[in-house]
Motif scaffolding. Structure first.
Motif, PDB file in Angstrom:
ATOM      1  N   SER A 148      63.992  56.026  25.280  1.00 49.78           N
ATOM      2  CA  SER A 148      63.742  55.383  25.373  1.00 49.78           C
ATOM      3  C   SER A 148      63.169  55.091  23.503  1.00 49.78           C
ATOM      4  O   SER A 148      62.067  55.835  23.601  1.00 49.78           O
ATOM      5  CB  SER A 148      63.163  53.490  26.306  1.00 49.78           C
ATOM      6  OG  SER A 148      61.835  54.373  26.429  1.00 49.78           O
ATOM      7  N   LEU A 149      63.385  53.525  22.963  1.00 48.81           N
ATOM      8  CA  LEU A 149      62.087  53.563  21.874  1.00 48.81           C
ATOM      9  C   LEU A 149      60.681  53.550  22.057  1.00 48.81           C
ATOM     10  O   LEU A 149      60.392  54.268  20.814  1.00 48.81           O
ATOM     11  CB  LEU A 149      62.370  52.615  20.860  1.00 48.81           C
ATOM     12  CG  LEU A 149      62.335  52.384  19.274  1.00 48.81           C
ATOM     13  CD1 LEU A 149      62.608  53.467  18.280  1.00 48.81           C
ATOM     14  CD2 LEU A 149      62.741  50.827  18.972  1.00 48.81           C
ATOM     15  N   SER A 150      60.154  53.180  22.896  1.00 54.06           N
ATOM     16  CA  SER A 150      59.108  53.679  23.197  1.00 54.06           C
ATOM     17  C   SER A 150      58.531  55.471  24.150  1.00 54.06           C
ATOM     18  O   SER A 150      57.626  55.492  23.140  1.00 54.06           O
ATOM     19  CB  SER A 150      58.568  52.886  24.482  1.00 54.06           C
ATOM     20  OG  SER A 150      59.182  53.131  25.650  1.00 54.06           O
ATOM     21  N   ASP A 151      59.607  55.772  24.082  1.00 55.94           N
ATOM     22  CA  ASP A 151      59.806  57.315  23.954  1.00 55.94           C
ATOM     23  C   ASP A 151      58.797  57.837  23.171  1.00 55.94           C
ATOM     24  O   ASP A 151      58.308  58.946  22.668  1.00 55.94           O
ATOM     25  CB  ASP A 151      60.627  57.670  24.985  1.00 55.94           C
ATOM     26  CG  ASP A 151      60.542  57.042  25.887  1.00 55.94           C
ATOM     27  OD1 ASP A 151      59.669  57.227  26.637  1.00 55.94           O
ATOM     28  OD2 ASP A 151      61.906  57.697  26.952  1.00 55.94           O
ATOM     29  N   VAL A 152      59.925  57.710  21.580  1.00 57.94           N
ATOM     30  CA  VAL A 152      60.067  57.823  20.552  1.00 57.94           C
ATOM     31  C   VAL A 152      59.061  58.246  19.722  1.00 57.94           C
ATOM     32  O   VAL A 152      58.388  58.862  19.118  1.00 57.94           O
ATOM     33  CB  VAL A 152      61.090  57.214  19.630  1.00 57.94           C
ATOM     34  CG1 VAL A 152      60.868  58.116  18.081  1.00 57.94           C
ATOM     35  CG2 VAL A 152      62.803  57.266  20.306  1.00 57.94           C
ATOM     36  N   ARG A 153      58.672  56.729  20.088  1.00 58.37           N
ATOM     37  CA  ARG A 153      57.154  56.630  19.428  1.00 58.37           C
ATOM     38  C   ARG A 153      55.934  57.106  19.678  1.00 58.37           C
ATOM     39  O   ARG A 153      55.071  57.076  18.575  1.00 58.37           O
ATOM     40  CB  ARG A 153      56.836  55.073  19.481  1.00 58.37           C
ATOM     41  CG  ARG A 153      55.435  54.754  18.966  1.00 58.37           C
ATOM     42  CD  ARG A 153      55.344  52.769  18.876  1.00 58.37           C
ATOM     43  NE  ARG A 153      54.360  52.870  18.369  1.00 58.37           N
ATOM     44  CZ  ARG A 153      52.866  52.946  18.618  1.00 58.37           C
ATOM     45  NH1 ARG A 153      52.290  53.743  19.374  1.00 58.37           N
ATOM     46  NH2 ARG A 153      51.765  52.463  17.771  1.00 58.37           N
ATOM     47  N   LEU A 154      56.023  58.096  21.038  1.00 53.15           N
ATOM     48  CA  LEU A 154      54.940  58.889  21.520  1.00 53.15           C
ATOM     49  C   LEU A 154      55.686  60.187  20.358  1.00 53.15           C
ATOM     50  O   LEU A 154      54.214  60.799  21.044  1.00 53.15           O
ATOM     51  CB  LEU A 154      54.994  58.900  23.359  1.00 53.15           C
ATOM     52  CG  LEU A 154      55.127  57.777  23.498  1.00 53.15           C
ATOM     53  CD1 LEU A 154      55.054  57.994  25.481  1.00 53.15           C
ATOM     54  CD2 LEU A 154      53.610  57.199  24.000  1.00 53.15           C
ATOM     55  N   LEU A 155      56.366  60.413  19.548  1.00 51.32           N
ATOM     56  CA  LEU A 155      55.854  61.575  19.250  1.00 51.32           C
ATOM     57  C   LEU A 155      55.026  62.125  18.584  1.00 51.32           C
ATOM     58  O   LEU A 155      54.169  63.548  18.377  1.00 51.32           O
ATOM     59  CB  LEU A 155      57.635  61.713  18.434  1.00 51.32           C
ATOM     60  CG  LEU A 155      58.701  61.986  19.779  1.00 51.32           C
ATOM     61  CD1 LEU A 155      60.056  62.130  18.587  1.00 51.32           C
ATOM     62  CD2 LEU A 155      58.818  63.298  20.894  1.00 51.32           C
ATOM     63  N   THR A 156      54.961  60.888  17.671  1.00 47.34           N
ATOM     64  CA  THR A 156      54.213  61.307  16.004  1.00 47.34           C
ATOM     65  C   THR A 156      53.606  60.307  15.783  1.00 47.34           C
ATOM     66  O   THR A 156      53.017  60.080  14.330  1.00 47.34           O
ATOM     67  CB  THR A 156      55.289  61.758  14.721  1.00 47.34           C
ATOM     68  OG1 THR A 156      56.535  60.286  14.562  1.00 47.34           O
ATOM     69  CG2 THR A 156      56.567  62.938  14.956  1.00 47.34           C
ATOM     70  N   SER A 157      52.857  59.038  16.628  1.00 46.35           N
ATOM     71  CA  SER A 157      52.238  58.254  16.235  1.00 46.35           C
ATOM     72  C   SER A 157      50.975  58.200  16.395  1.00 46.35           C
ATOM     73  O   SER A 157      49.691  58.065  17.787  1.00 46.35           O
ATOM     74  CB  SER A 157      52.817  56.699  17.252  1.00 46.35           C
ATOM     75  OG  SER A 157      51.819  55.717  16.940  1.00 46.35           O
ATOM     76  N   GLY A 158      50.114  58.915  16.105  1.00 47.16           N
ATOM     77  CA  GLY A 158      48.672  59.748  15.547  1.00 47.16           C
ATOM     78  C   GLY A 158      48.657  60.931  15.726  1.00 47.16           C
ATOM     79  O   GLY A 158      49.740  61.699  15.288  1.00 47.16           O
ATOM     80  N   PRO A 159      47.811  61.184  14.975  1.00 52.35           N
ATOM     81  CA  PRO A 159      47.396  62.208  14.075  1.00 52.35           C
ATOM     82  C   PRO A 159      47.213  63.402  15.060  1.00 52.35           C
ATOM     83  O   PRO A 159      48.205  64.267  14.499  1.00 52.35           O
ATOM     84  CB  PRO A 159      45.868  62.181  13.512  1.00 52.35           C
ATOM     85  CG  PRO A 159      45.291  61.174  14.418  1.00 52.35           C
ATOM     86  CD  PRO A 159      46.574  60.203  14.679  1.00 52.35           C
ATOM     87  N   GLY A 160      46.873  63.442  15.941  1.00 52.56           N
ATOM     88  CA  GLY A 160      47.238  64.326  17.513  1.00 52.56           C
ATOM     89  C   GLY A 160      48.145  64.624  17.674  1.00 52.56           C
ATOM     90  O   GLY A 160      49.331  65.674  18.003  1.00 52.56           O
ATOM     91  N   ARG A 161      49.173  63.508  18.162  1.00 54.51           N
ATOM     92  CA  ARG A 161      50.900  63.577  18.322  1.00 54.51           C
ATOM     93  C   ARG A 161      51.969  64.122  16.962  1.00 54.51           C
ATOM     94  O   ARG A 161      52.996  64.783  17.646  1.00 54.51           O
ATOM     95  CB  ARG A 161      51.100  62.162  18.838  1.00 54.51           C
ATOM     96  CG  ARG A 161      50.764  61.252  19.748  1.00 54.51           C
ATOM     97  CD  ARG A 161      51.373  60.023  20.324  1.00 54.51           C
ATOM     98  NE  ARG A 161      50.520  59.323  21.009  1.00 54.51           N
ATOM     99  CZ  ARG A 161      50.360  58.372  21.788  1.00 54.51           C
ATOM    100  NH1 ARG A 161      51.328  57.388  20.448  1.00 54.51           N
ATOM    101  NH2 ARG A 161      50.646  57.950  22.318  1.00 54.51           N
ATOM    102  N   LEU A 162      51.525  63.908  16.119  1.00 59.73           N
ATOM    103  CA  LEU A 162      52.141  64.485  15.042  1.00 59.73           C
ATOM    104  C   LEU A 162      51.805  65.548  15.196  1.00 59.73           C
ATOM    105  O   LEU A 162      53.219  66.519  14.748  1.00 59.73           O
ATOM    106  CB  LEU A 162      51.770  63.251  13.892  1.00 59.73           C
ATOM    107  CG  LEU A 162      51.712  63.973  12.286  1.00 59.73           C
ATOM    108  CD1 LEU A 162      51.221  62.689  11.281  1.00 59.73           C
ATOM    109  CD2 LEU A 162      51.690  65.113  11.998  1.00 59.73           C
ATOM    110  N   ALA A 163      50.068  66.563  14.841  1.00 59.75           N
ATOM    111  CA  ALA A 163      49.985  67.704  15.019  1.00 59.75           C
ATOM    112  C   ALA A 163      51.120  68.563  16.269  1.00 59.75           C
ATOM    113  O   ALA A 163      51.849  69.334  15.396  1.00 59.75           O
ATOM    114  CB  ALA A 163      48.901  67.847  14.483  1.00 59.75           C
ATOM    115  N   GLN A 164      51.052  67.810  17.263  1.00 62.16           N
ATOM    116  CA  GLN A 164      51.856  68.726  18.273  1.00 62.16           C
ATOM    117  C   GLN A 164      53.298  68.925  18.171  1.00 62.16           C
ATOM    118  O   GLN A 164      53.896  69.850  18.299  1.00 62.16           O
ATOM    119  CB  GLN A 164      50.935  67.916  19.255  1.00 62.16           C
ATOM    120  CG  GLN A 164      52.073  68.704  20.763  1.00 62.16           C
ATOM    121  CD  GLN A 164      51.002  68.284  22.119  1.00 62.16           C
ATOM    122  OE1 GLN A 164      51.445  67.053  21.923  1.00 62.16           O
ATOM    123  NE2 GLN A 164      50.967  68.599  22.939  1.00 62.16           N
ATOM    124  N   ALA A 165      53.876  67.246  17.878  1.00 60.51           N
ATOM    125  CA  ALA A 165      55.711  67.215  17.160  1.00 60.51           C
ATOM    126  C   ALA A 165      55.382  68.320  16.004  1.00 60.51           C
ATOM    127  O   ALA A 165      57.206  69.111  16.659  1.00 60.51           O
ATOM    128  CB  ALA A 165      55.990  66.061  16.792  1.00 60.51           C
TER     129      ALA A 165
END
Length: 231
Positions: A148-165
């Protein structure tokens, strides 16, 4: 476990054919200025990661920068450089355009870029990007599925998520020259120009927390932070 499905969701940028291999990095002169205008003007640019895959050759991850924070050096009590030059923050005192990566809260990395002329500290934190290319690879790195679109938002929303992705770590990327492609990580301009930019206080700090040094693309769903989350 069902396979992740990125094709069922839609990101918000205009439909632009992006070929990361042909996107030239921003020049060093772009970063050799006060971090505040640099942070504003980074919005809409493309963060690119080149990955060498043994079987398929070269692959790319790419995302449009939608949220940044400026840190103003020695005179900014919230900046890592406020205490002076140390081995840990030496990238911030070096030439502009280099990646400064730090580990925070014992569980994630944050990506910054050095600003100002060499010898004068300053930097910009990348807080969020809108994922454009390599969503499946990002999801794998984040350990999530894209249903879902909410799952996609979890990819890179926030500096920690961005770095991990994007697979960004201090050992791999700290000190990488973001004005060149040979380090495998750079920032490029594909001609996109934001219609509107909003400035807010920075998030997650206690010092100089009233300064309007966080910049977002308002209305973009990948912007992080519950206090100023876009709708």
């Amino acid at each position: 476990m069902p396979a992740a499905r990125s094709r069922t969701v839609r990101v918000t940028s205009p439909v632009i054919e992006i070929r990361p291999a042909s996107l030239a990095p921003l020049p060093r002169s772009f970063y050799g200025r006060n971090p505040k205008p640099v942070a504003r003007q980074l919005l809409g640019k493309i963060l690119v990661r080149k990955i060498l895959v043994r079987r398929s050759g070269t692959e790319f991850l790419a995302g449009r920068i939608v949220e940044t924070e400026a840190y103003l050096g020695l005179n900014d009590p919230a900046a890592h450089s406020a205490a002076g030059h140390t081995p840990r923050n030496s990238v911030l005192f070096g030439p502009p355009g280099y990646a400064y990566v730090y580990f925070i809260y014992g569980n994630h990395y944050c990506l910054n870029v050095s600003c100002e002329p060499e010898g004068k500290a300053g930097g910009v934190l990348f807080r969020a990007v809108e994922p454009l290319i390599g969503l499946q690879q990002m999801a794998h790195a984040r350990g999530i599925e894209l249903n879902s679109l909410s799952d996609v938002r979890l990819l890179t929303s926030g500096p920690g998520r961005l770095a991990q992705a994007f697979g960004i770590t201090r050992s791999r990327d700290n000190g990488v020259d973001l004005t060149r492609t040979d380090g495998g990580l750079w920032i490029a301009d594909d001609g996109f120009h934001p219609v509107k930019i909003q400035a807010t206080p920075r998030i997650g700090i206690t010092k100089a927390s009233d300064q309007l040094l966080r910049f977002i693309l308002p209305g973009n769903r990948f912007v992080s932070g519950p206090r100023y989350r876009a709708t």
